[in-house]
Design a protein around this motif. Structure first.
Motif, PDB file in Angstrom:
ATOM      1  N   GLY A 108      31.552-125.962 -20.292  1.00 56.38           N
ATOM      2  CA  GLY A 108      32.501-126.893 -21.601  1.00 56.38           C
ATOM      3  C   GLY A 108      33.273-125.961 -22.504  1.00 56.38           C
ATOM      4  O   GLY A 108      34.309-126.171 -22.746  1.00 56.38           O
ATOM      5  N   LEU A 109      32.890-124.509 -22.552  1.00 55.21           N
ATOM      6  CA  LEU A 109      33.739-123.881 -23.371  1.00 55.21           C
ATOM      7  C   LEU A 109      35.106-123.587 -22.466  1.00 55.21           C
ATOM      8  O   LEU A 109      36.193-123.611 -23.190  1.00 55.21           O
ATOM      9  N   ASP A 110      34.823-123.174 -21.296  1.00 53.11           N
ATOM     10  CA  ASP A 110      36.143-122.983 -20.615  1.00 53.11           C
ATOM     11  C   ASP A 110      37.013-124.419 -20.490  1.00 53.11           C
ATOM     12  O   ASP A 110      38.488-124.165 -20.706  1.00 53.11           O
ATOM     13  N   TYR A 111      36.463-125.441 -20.349  1.00 57.23           N
ATOM     14  CA  TYR A 111      37.220-126.687 -20.356  1.00 57.23           C
ATOM     15  C   TYR A 111      37.966-126.798 -21.545  1.00 57.23           C
ATOM     16  O   TYR A 111      38.853-127.604 -21.693  1.00 57.23           O
ATOM     17  N   ALA A 112      37.080-127.091 -22.626  1.00 53.77           N
ATOM     18  CA  ALA A 112      37.673-127.392 -24.065  1.00 53.77           C
ATOM     19  C   ALA A 112      38.602-126.341 -24.631  1.00 53.77           C
ATOM     20  O   ALA A 112      39.514-126.684 -25.408  1.00 53.77           O
ATOM     21  N   THR A 113      38.603-125.166 -24.176  1.00 56.85           N
ATOM     22  CA  THR A 113      39.829-124.113 -24.644  1.00 56.85           C
ATOM     23  C   THR A 113      40.819-124.155 -23.628  1.00 56.85           C
ATOM     24  O   THR A 113      41.521-123.081 -23.459  1.00 56.85           O
ATOM     25  N   LYS A 114      40.726-125.134 -22.486  1.00 57.80           N
ATOM     26  CA  LYS A 114      41.584-124.710 -21.312  1.00 57.80           C
ATOM     27  C   LYS A 114      41.727-123.468 -20.595  1.00 57.80           C
ATOM     28  O   LYS A 114      42.673-122.924 -20.303  1.00 57.80           O
TER      29      LYS A 114
ATOM     30  N   MET B 225      33.147-130.432 -15.168  1.00 54.80           N
ATOM     31  CA  MET B 225      32.042-129.669 -15.701  1.00 54.80           C
ATOM     32  C   MET B 225      31.293-129.308 -14.319  1.00 54.80           C
ATOM     33  O   MET B 225      30.927-128.140 -14.028  1.00 54.80           O
ATOM     34  N   THR B 226      31.187-130.142 -13.446  1.00 55.20           N
ATOM     35  CA  THR B 226      30.655-129.944 -11.990  1.00 55.20           C
ATOM     36  C   THR B 226      31.574-128.823 -11.313  1.00 55.20           C
ATOM     37  O   THR B 226      31.031-127.897 -10.758  1.00 55.20           O
ATOM     38  N   ASP B 227      32.628-128.878 -11.289  1.00 53.18           N
ATOM     39  CA  ASP B 227      33.510-128.048 -10.593  1.00 53.18           C
ATOM     40  C   ASP B 227      33.263-126.350 -11.221  1.00 53.18           C
ATOM     41  O   ASP B 227      33.109-125.457 -10.314  1.00 53.18           O
ATOM     42  N   ARG B 228      33.161-126.413 -12.788  1.00 52.33           N
ATOM     43  CA  ARG B 228      32.987-125.226 -13.245  1.00 52.33           C
ATOM     44  C   ARG B 228      31.744-124.486 -12.958  1.00 52.33           C
ATOM     45  O   ARG B 228      31.443-123.226 -12.738  1.00 52.33           O
TER      46      ARG B 228
END
Length: 403
Positions: free
Chosen positions: A67-73, A299-302
């Motif tokens: 989520g951190l990676d996703y939310a901060t691009k 999420m699943t990919d990460r």
């Protein structure tokens, strides 16, 4: 109650912490030439890395990182500020959690997240309120977190939402008979109380069959459940005796006379339902693939790329990271030091999560979210399949009274 016994100690410790963190220069953030802080946004994760809920904690952590990676691009930054995450293992022990959270707050952390266990969440929430730091509780399901205070939020579901999801198969519960089949323990009693409050309050008649923890022969209790013939049998069970219990319910024909509902736990537990798995109606907070959203795919990919597996509480960590990045970024990262600004940014916020549309209710910080009815198929290697998605408003808890 444990919370009452600790109240005086918490208040004294919190007062000392508040004084220490208000003293100035050691905790002040460095600033860049434009006046914006360049110091890291400090996030403390106090969760069950070990202990009885360690598997839940692992899922939460994997979800949080994704989520951190996703939310901060992919930048791991909020504005110009790097997000610095410190992990603390509470082992499911409230005392360890409070000690760990105190240490983090004393070191300048304005954001605390985690709380795998309900007992932990209640204690850390009290500490966060006293020290005016943002607290985003994790998988802990206790309803007590909702409305606990100005600075307390949650990234998972709560018991009320579980119970309403369980009752979905009955439609209108008014006049229906619901029996809770549970272990005679704090866990079982909590579920009885929740069913009586939620469904009893909606017009159902609720009673219980309590099974002593030392029981090895479940036949008499299964027979009692069969003879009671409730409209819904809600099973609240945990531990190593689950398979024997489910076998007894099947052998006594319980599934022939009533609808049996229980919560869908992590995937590792699914084989324990044995041959009755396909006869159980499951309420589900989340299982892999339930959401069907772009955020879930991300999420699943990460998580998969990092070597993990998406499961029940992965989504709670993912959602927590989304909430924290939004809160800390509400004033170009400067809010990471301002709990009041972070609270203001989260209250009433709606966003696209892995489960679907999520909303932080402004009045009491309940997280309004979809829930799911599911079934297991596949015999010895069960797979979860979606039966029905319940929209947030269908399972929304009543607004909690301000504490």
């Amino acid at each position: 109650m444990r919370q009452t016994r600790l109240a005086v100690g918490l208040a004294m410790s919190a007062a000392l912490l508040t004084t220490a963190t208000a003293c100035g220069s050691p905790q002040q953030a460095a600033t860049g030439g434009d006046g914006a802080s360049s110091a890291p946004v400090k996030v403390g994760l106090v969760y069950s890395k070990s202990g009885p809920l360690a598997s839940y904690g692992k899922e939460y952590l994997e979800g949080f990182k994704a989520g951190l990676d996703y939310a901060t691009k992919g930048s791991n930054k909020v504005g110009k500020r790097t997000v610095e995450v410190t992990e603390v293992d509470d082992a499911g022990d409230p005392a360890k959690a409070v000690a760990g959270a105190k240490d983090l707050i004393g070191k300048g952390h304005k954001i605390i997240a985690g709380s795998t266990a309900s007992g932990v969440a209640v204690q850390v929430s009290a500490l966060a309120e006293q020290n005016k730091v943002l607290f985003v509780s994790g998988p802990a399901a206790t309803d007590a977190v909702t409305g606990a205070g100005k600075y307390t939020f949650r990234s998972g579901r709560q018991t009320w939402q579980d119970i309403r999801t369980a009752a979905a198969s009955l439609g209108d519960v008014k006049g229906k008979k619901v029996t809770v089949f549970a272990q005679d323990s704090a866990f079982g009693q909590a579920n009885v109380a929740a069913v009586k409050s939620v469904l009893g309050g909606a017009g159902a008649t609720a009673d219980e069959i309590m099974v002593p923890a030392s029981t090895s022969d479940f036949t008499p209790f299964a027979t009692k459940a069969h003879d009671a013939k409730p409209d819904l049998l809600f099973v609240a069970w945990a531990g190593t005796t689950a398979q024997a219990m489910w076998t007894a319910l099947g052998q006594q024909g319980v599934f022939d006379v009533t609808t049996v509902v229980t919560g869908l736990d992590i995937a590792a537990t699914w084989p324990t339902y044995g041959p009755v798995a396909g006869k159980i109606s499951f309420l589900s907070h989340y299982f892999a693939g339930a959401g069907g959203t772009e955020a879930e795919k991300a999420m699943t990919d990460r998580v998969t790329k990092a070597g993990g597996t998406v499961d029940l509480f992965t989504v709670d960590g993912f959602t927590a990271a989304q909430m924290i990045v939004h809160a800390a970024g509400s004033t170009n990262g400067a809010a990471g030091d301002d709990a009041d600004a972070m609270v203001k940014s989260l209250e009433g916020w709606s966003f696209d999560g892995a489960k679907g549309k999520l909303t932080v209710r402004a009045e009491d910080h309940a997280l309004l979210q979809p829930m799911f009815n599911a079934k297991l198929t596949g015999g010895a290697t069960p797979r979860a399949e979606l039966v029905k998605k319940l929209e947030p408003e269908a399972v929304a808890p009543p607004v909690a009274t301000k504490k």
